[in-house]
Design a protein around this motif. Structure first.
Motif, PDB file in Angstrom:
ATOM      1  N   ARG A 269      62.635  46.595  41.547  1.00  0.00           N
ATOM      2  CA  ARG A 269      61.239  46.980  41.463  1.00  0.00           C
ATOM      3  C   ARG A 269      60.881  46.718  39.972  1.00  0.00           C
ATOM      4  O   ARG A 269      59.547  46.337  39.899  1.00  0.00           O
ATOM      5  N   ARG A 270      61.495  47.434  38.841  1.00  0.00           N
ATOM      6  CA  ARG A 270      60.925  47.337  37.656  1.00  0.00           C
ATOM      7  C   ARG A 270      61.199  46.449  36.720  1.00  0.00           C
ATOM      8  O   ARG A 270      60.211  46.145  35.953  1.00  0.00           O
ATOM      9  N   PHE A 271      62.310  45.778  36.895  1.00  0.00           N
ATOM     10  CA  PHE A 271      62.768  44.898  35.875  1.00  0.00           C
ATOM     11  C   PHE A 271      63.080  43.460  36.297  1.00  0.00           C
ATOM     12  O   PHE A 271      63.288  42.668  35.535  1.00  0.00           O
ATOM     13  N   THR A 272      62.763  43.179  37.692  1.00  0.00           N
ATOM     14  CA  THR A 272      62.879  41.891  38.242  1.00  0.00           C
ATOM     15  C   THR A 272      61.794  41.282  39.075  1.00  0.00           C
ATOM     16  O   THR A 272      61.019  42.218  39.452  1.00  0.00           O
ATOM     17  N   ASP A 273      61.872  40.065  39.467  1.00  0.00           N
ATOM     18  CA  ASP A 273      60.738  39.439  40.131  1.00  0.00           C
ATOM     19  C   ASP A 273      61.196  39.440  41.754  1.00  0.00           C
ATOM     20  O   ASP A 273      60.589  38.819  42.684  1.00  0.00           O
ATOM     21  N   LEU A 274      62.204  40.255  41.960  1.00  0.00           N
ATOM     22  CA  LEU A 274      62.841  40.230  43.352  1.00  0.00           C
ATOM     23  C   LEU A 274      61.950  40.776  44.506  1.00  0.00           C
ATOM     24  O   LEU A 274      61.608  40.291  45.554  1.00  0.00           O
ATOM     25  N   PRO A 275      61.166  41.828  44.051  1.00  0.00           N
ATOM     26  CA  PRO A 275      60.171  42.338  45.208  1.00  0.00           C
ATOM     27  C   PRO A 275      58.841  41.417  45.338  1.00  0.00           C
ATOM     28  O   PRO A 275      57.973  41.613  46.127  1.00  0.00           O
ATOM     29  N   PHE A 276      58.749  40.307  44.601  1.00  0.00           N
ATOM     30  CA  PHE A 276      57.621  39.199  44.562  1.00  0.00           C
ATOM     31  C   PHE A 276      57.621  38.538  45.894  1.00  0.00           C
ATOM     32  O   PHE A 276      58.785  38.114  46.492  1.00  0.00           O
ATOM     33  N   LEU A 277      56.411  38.451  46.501  1.00  0.00           N
ATOM     34  CA  LEU A 277      56.624  37.531  47.906  1.00  0.00           C
ATOM     35  C   LEU A 277      56.261  36.084  47.590  1.00  0.00           C
ATOM     36  O   LEU A 277      55.872  35.813  46.421  1.00  0.00           O
ATOM     37  N   VAL A 278      57.129  35.222  48.285  1.00  0.00           N
ATOM     38  CA  VAL A 278      57.012  33.698  48.125  1.00  0.00           C
ATOM     39  C   VAL A 278      56.584  33.030  49.503  1.00  0.00           C
ATOM     40  O   VAL A 278      57.005  33.556  50.372  1.00  0.00           O
ATOM     41  N   GLY A 279      55.520  32.322  49.203  1.00  0.00           N
ATOM     42  CA  GLY A 279      55.045  31.519  50.500  1.00  0.00           C
ATOM     43  C   GLY A 279      56.032  30.499  51.066  1.00  0.00           C
ATOM     44  O   GLY A 279      56.778  29.907  50.205  1.00  0.00           O
TER      45      GLY A 279
END
Length: 488
Positions: A218-228
């Motif tokens: 959550r703090r250091f990567t873009d993994l939580p970002f949503l992708v359309g």
């Protein structure tokens, strides 16, 4: 110096009395040019005096005057090998206005996954940090041979409980220091890494969640970002990141990394592997065994790797080397390594993360050295070009490249690249200013500079006018526009 060329130059020099005129004759006369060029690769080198060697600078003078400084290209190995030798050459090129192509990419020595993932070039720990690792994987790196002075950090750390796993097709020197040796087929390392990622995602993100891992994500990567997700030809493909501006527009979104690794989720439909022995589904133990020859059971090291990362808060390290870098699509292979470290919260931790073999090749006094090598107090900016596309275009390699650009495109780019060649995309990127290029125009930049000065116009305005009507398409066509403004 090539004996044939030296003979031709000495004769012209004695007759004409001017080094530049002599070089111009030798290179512009088609018979003489063919004679000395056809002698290349056949030996026949002759000793010359320092005076003659220095006088051959006439070649640069003639080329710059006749064609432009951007027709002279320089190249040097990395500055970390010798700051002085690199700086003196780069400074010379900068002072004469010539481009300096990049180096790592041309001899396939820079792992492009590093800037792709981190935004910088292999800023990795020094070898002393190997000592702090609790779990050390040497993946395609034969440390005792390629890092001989530093190898003791790896060998001695075993006495404090560090586990060493070597992944390499050959039983090199590093393997005899390892607790385990995994030997995939050459170039198949990505399949093994993806299978290990499949285990970590399944057991530490889906079946249960580890607070340390999820916090790092959550703090250091873009993994939580949503992708359309966009529908294309009856299939869903990744689109852009979902932002506040796109929320509420009815787009579908999902945790794409799980799908990339073939990991199913109870709340999402789809055909997923039933267990690790399912050889018919991608990225399982059995799937990778057919590709790599590594026994399926060996993939369980992923669980051991992740468990150690939990207990030590990220002190697991992967030391990688050229063995896995010099392969087609090595960027995706490397990213499979990096994802293992990012998922387990190891990157950025002492004793953890990614240690690439070029990581210690650094210019320590970079601030002062940069000013010296670029002659920044005299010339700004220095001309830089990307080595691989520079030679790809100027040596006509693109003419023998049979692949269309869409053959290598991701699903999101298939339509954009259809019917286009890689050379088309390189040219477009240069036109749009995404990539530096030299030469930028057919005309000699010296002629263009004189034309700008004589026009009395602002250089940007003059350049825009030239581009608007194709005035830079050839040297013979430099359009003049009447001066404007006060005093004109």
């Amino acid at each position: 110096m090539r004996g044939v060329l030296l003979e031709l130059y000495r004769e012209a020099r004695a007759r004409l009395g001017d080094p530049v005129a002599a070089w111009a004759e030798v290179t512009s006369d088609p018979v003489k040019r063919r004679r000395h060029q056809s002698a290349r690769g056949k030996g026949g080198l002759a000793r010359v005096s320092w005076q003659e060697a220095l006088e051959i600078a006439a070649a640069h003078v003639h080329t710059i005057a006749a064609h432009g400084p951007d027709r002279v290209a320089g190249f040097s190995p990395i500055p970390a090998m010798s700051m002085a030798s690199h700086a003196v050459g780069a400074r010379f090129m900068s002072l004469i206005g010539a481009p300096m192509p990049s180096f790592h990419d041309w001899y396939a020595d820079l792992p492009v996954a590093s800037p792709q993932v981190f935004g910088d070039q292999t800023d990795v720990p020094e070898s002393g940090d190997w000592w702090d690792a609790a779990y050390l994987m040497l993946w395609g790196s034969n440390v005792p041979v390629t890092h001989t002075p530093d190898a003791h950090w790896m060998t001695e750390a075993r006495y404090r409980g560090q586990k060493v796993v070597v992944v390499s097709p050959d039983h090199g020197d590093a393997a005899k220091f390892a607790d385990e040796w995994l030997h995939p087929h050459p170039g198949a390392d990505g399949a093994l890494a993806m299978a290990m990622g499949h285990v970590i995602l399944t057991e530490f993100f889906v079946r249960r969640q580890v607070p340390y891992f999820t916090d790092c994500m959550r703090r250091f990567t873009d993994l939580p970002f949503l992708v359309g997700l966009e529908e294309r030809d009856g299939r869903w493909v990744p689109g852009k990141f979902v932002t506040a501006a796109t929320l509420g527009l009815g787009e579908e979104d999902g945790n794409l990394l799980l799908a990339q690794y073939g990991v199913g989720r109870p709340d999402l439909p789809g055909a997923w592997a039933t267990d690790y022995a399912d050889a018919g589904r991608t990225y399982t133990h059995a799937w990778q065994e057919a590709i790599t020859s590594v026994p399926a059971a060996a993939v369980e090291r992923a669980r051991e790797f992740a468990d150690t990362a939990v207990r030590t808060r990220g002190r697991c390290m992967i030391v990688t080397g050229a063995g896995t870098n010099h392969w087609f699509h090595s960027d995706t292979v490397y990213r499979a390594f990096l994802t293992l470290l990012l998922l387990t919260g190891c990157q950025g931790v002492n004793g953890g993360g990614w240690a690439h073999y070029v990581g210690q090749e650094k210019v320590r006094p970079y601030t002062g050295w940069q000013q010296l090598q670029s002659a920044a107090v005299r010339v700004r900016p220095s001309r830089q070009t990307s080595g691989t596309p520079h030679w790809y275009l100027h040596t006509d390699q693109w003419r023998y490249d049979p692949h269309g650009a869409d053959a290598l495109a991701a699903p999101t780019g298939k339509g954009l690249f259809a019917g286009r060649h890689t050379a088309d995309l390189v040219a477009q990127s240069m036109r749009l200013g995404w990539m530096p290029a030299a030469p930028a125009f057919r005309a000699n930049p010296l002629d263009l500079g004189r034309a700008v000065r004589d026009s009395g116009h602002d250089p940007d305005e003059w350049a825009a006018a030239q581009l608007a009507d194709g005035g830079w398409s050839s040297r013979a066509r430099i359009r003049t526009i009447p001066p404007t403004g006060p005093g004109c």
